[in-house]
Design an enzyme around this catalytic site. Structure first.
Site, short mmCIF file in Angstrom:
data_model
loop_
_atom_site.label_atom_id
_atom_site.label_comp_id
_atom_site.label_asym_id
_atom_site.label_seq_id
_atom_site.Cartn_x
_atom_site.Cartn_y
_atom_site.Cartn_z
N GLU A 32 -9.07 10.07 13.46
CA GLU A 32 -8.29 9.43 13.82
C GLU A 32 -7.32 9.49 15.07
OE1 GLU A 32 -5.79 5.99 12.00
OE2 GLU A 32 -6.21 7.49 10.02
N GLU A 62 -6.87 -2.54 2.77
CA GLU A 62 -6.43 -1.51 3.01
C GLU A 62 -6.49 -1.59 4.31
OE1 GLU A 62 -6.70 3.56 2.49
OE2 GLU A 62 -7.80 2.13 0.89
N LYS A 65 1.04 -1.62 -0.12
CA LYS A 65 0.06 -0.65 0.19
C LYS A 65 0.47 1.12 0.04
CE LYS A 65 -3.13 2.66 2.78
NZ LYS A 65 -4.32 2.29 3.96
N GLU A 124 -12.42 10.55 -3.12
CA GLU A 124 -12.64 10.00 -2.04
C GLU A 124 -11.48 11.80 -1.26
OE1 GLU A 124 -9.63 7.64 0.57
OE2 GLU A 124 -10.95 7.07 -1.04
#
Length: 383
Positions: free
Chosen positions: A184, A228, A134, A364
């Site tokens: 987050e 992911e 990734k 996104e």
């Protein structure tokens, strides 16, 4: 020097002035003002080692600040922590009237949407060639204004408009300010308990409730996004394991929302084996995670630096605080902007895996820009 302030988070957000440090959540707020000492260090582990001695020497209760995105051996961007003169804390959720902000006189996407999609295609092609699982690619939006940017108004609007986020404001070297509202939490340390709440895998929200629910279910069932997310969880579990004698990791992610985005999230809880390991020690060990860099870390970081036409500096870094007992909270510095005098740069990124689609990745980042643009009353700005 420190006070369990009787004020509410709204009061503390209202007191914030550019140059202060503010960190608010849905249930509490911390406002730090003034400077006793500034501590900078490019190696985050050395920075973490230095802070307990600085706090003991100054008698201060805590240090606040930011870590940069790039914590590799060649970075020139330092971690920047401040020992403040006064600290105010409060509990409860902020509630303030929304403030009106000026319209920018110039808007420029860096790179352009077309070039960002080209970078996504290049990243997908590079994953297999470089043995990467990734990489996270970001783009920026530069806004220029006719007068000084009202950072205070942006921060207050973010706190009110994103009550479940970690809204933050921190002074940076060179007179810039980093402001944002991130969903987050990198980690929280309370005594021996460590909690992390990684997010990876995203889908835009919709004003149409039927479409919105469908987007959430699409994310829940997306093989690409589940992969992911798994990359991030695997990394964090392995990074936390040496510090913890127990770790509680749910079998799969949960679906959560922000005003603009659906996310996959997995809450992780651990018990520290060594009580002398501080929240900043843990932040230095965990950052950067695959959620904002990729994996393997060094290979993904190199690819990001090749494909992004800007230096991230403190975007996708970590922002938070650590106290003299070692407790603290550090959030991932995303959904943010760096503010100069009459200009600001907004950032948004997305995780790239083998199944990534360039148009979906562009969409996104556009949705993630909305967090800051909504705080400015510019949610309809073309990006």
């Amino acid at each position: 020097m420190s006070s369990p302030d009787p004020a509410t988070p709204a009061d503390l957000a209202a007191r914030y002035q550019r140059g202060d440090f503010l960190f608010t959540t849905a249930s509490r707020a911390l406002l730090a003002q003034g400077t006793i000492r500034t501590v900078t260090e490019t190696d985050p582990r050395r920075l973490a080692s230095a802070i307990p001695g600085v706090l003991a020497e100054t008698g201060a209760p805590l240090a606040v600040g930011v870590l940069p995105f790039d914590t590799g051996p060649d970075t020139k961007v330092p971690g920047h922590l401040v020992v403040p003169r006064t600290v105010h804390r409060s509990s409860g959720a902020p509630s303030l009237p929304r403030e009106t902000l000026p319209t920018p006189v110039r808007v420029r996407a860096v790179p352009s949407p077309a070039l960002h999609m080209s970078a996504v295609r290049a990243a997908v092609a590079a994953l297999d060639a470089r043995d990467l699982r990734k990489a996270v690619l970001a783009r920026a939006l530069d806004l220029e204004f006719a007068a000084p940017v009202p950072a205070e108004s942006i921060v207050r609007n973010l706190a009110v408009g994103n009550p479940r986020h970690f809204t933050y404001a921190a002074e940076l070297p060179g007179g810039r300010s980093l402001v944002g509202a991130t969903p987050e939490l990198l980690l929280r340390r309370t005594g021996r308990t460590v909690f992390s709440s990684p997010h990876a895998g995203s889908m835009p929200r919709s004003a149409d409730p039927v479409v919105d629910r469908a987007n959430g279910e699409a994310l829940r069932n997306s093989r690409k996004d589940q992969l992911e997310h798994a990359v991030v969880i695997d990394y964090l579990v392995e990074a936390l394991r040496p510090f913890c004698r127990t770790l509680d990791v749910p079998a799969g992610p949960e679906l959560v929302t922000t005003p603009a985005i659906w996310h996959l999230r997995t809450p992780i809880t651990g018990e520290l084996a060594d009580p002398d390991i501080t929240a900043l020690d843990l932040a230095a060990a965990l950052h950067p995670t695959p959620a904002i860099c990729g994996t393997s870390t060094e290979g993904a970081r190199e690819l990001v630096q090749e494909l992004e036409p800007f230096d991230r500096d403190y975007y996708a870094g970590a922002v938070g605080w650590v106290d003299a007992a070692g407790d603290g909270e550090w959030a991932v510095a995303i959904r943010c902007a760096e503010i100069a005098s009459t200009s600001m740069r907004l950032y948004a990124g997305g995780g790239i895996v083998a199944a990534s689609d360039p148009q979906s990745e562009l969409d996104e980042t556009t949705a993630k820009f909305r967090t800051l643009l909504a705080a400015m009353g510019l949610a309809d700005l073309p990006v």
